[in-house]
Design an enzyme around this catalytic site. Sequence first.
Site, PDB file in Angstrom:
ATOM      1  CG  ASP A  45      -1.751   1.087   1.453  1.00 37.64           C
ATOM      2  OD1 ASP A  45      -3.063   1.054   0.707  1.00 37.64           O
ATOM      3  OD2 ASP A  45      -1.625   2.290   1.691  1.00 37.64           O
ATOM      4  CE1 TYR A  50       0.156   7.667   2.815  1.00 38.83           C
ATOM      5  CE2 TYR A  50       0.905   5.558   2.080  1.00 38.83           C
ATOM      6  CZ  TYR A  50      -0.289   6.267   2.771  1.00 38.83           C
ATOM      7  OH  TYR A  50      -1.494   5.805   3.257  1.00 38.83           O
ATOM      8  CG  HIS A 108      -5.037   9.361   0.575  1.00 37.50           C
ATOM      9  ND1 HIS A 108      -3.613   9.721   0.218  1.00 37.50           N
ATOM     10  CD2 HIS A 108      -5.248   9.120   1.883  1.00 37.50           C
ATOM     11  CE1 HIS A 108      -3.068   9.141   1.401  1.00 37.50           C
ATOM     12  NE2 HIS A 108      -3.919   8.997   2.373  1.00 37.50           N
TER      13      HIS A 108
END
Length: 278
Positions: A45, A50, A108
């Site tokens: 994931d 990120y 998200h």
Amino acid sequence: MTIPTYELNDGRSIPAIGFGTYPLRGSEAVDAVVSAVEVGYRLIDTAVNYDNEESVGEALRQCGVPREELFVTSKLPGRHHGYDEAITSVQGSLDRLGLDYLDLHLIHWPNPSVDRYVEAWRALVELRSRGLVRSIGVSNFTRAHLDRIIADTGVTPAVNQIELHPAFPQVGMRASNAELGVLTEAWSPLGKRAAPYGEPAVVAAAARVGVTPAQVILRWHVEIGSVPIPKSATPARQAENLDVFSFSLTADEVAAITALGRPDGRLFGGDPDVHEEM
């Protein structure tokens, strides 16, 4: 180790546990993902926010496991919620990962102040039709958000990834997901900085089965039907977190751990990578 799978509402299968990569970056992320795949993880994931998709992609090339045996997830950030922006964003994720397709792509979070998540969902539906994304889903969506995108497109998300751990068991949201046929994934499955390893309900279950408190909590996720995505850069801890399918908890133990939930819900302040999308 063979990891069990769940069947999604689109007919595809997803591993019952995954490996989270936030906040790993650079060589640390490469090493951690390679190690995770070596110990048996197949669900990896990541997310645009990120800032590690390139590192994750490098790890997937190094790991030696055929692409078709891996299940790679990334996420669309709130700033990319326009239809065209979403199409471009997903292609960017594919380029950074070095992949031809994603197994799962999530919105998200709904970014409600901008209110363009319906456009973003239409884009994911289109990308699925093109084969660039195999399954599509969301993260941090409420029932109202889910109802709105389903009504608009007729397409139900395969997954809703939410904050879920013993202090925030999300009983109502899990029930809504299940009613709609949406699989629940859990970010922060152990409870972040204040994981309840010392809680009597967890300690007693760990002692009975002969495992660690962390394994008990991850098994609790399995018992309630959520897919946990624990994060660790340590190979031994990665392997420990994965080893949750050789034992089970009793119904009373599951209920006692669920009862650790607190009225304030997001006890640990939410997910920083979500909030930076505001």
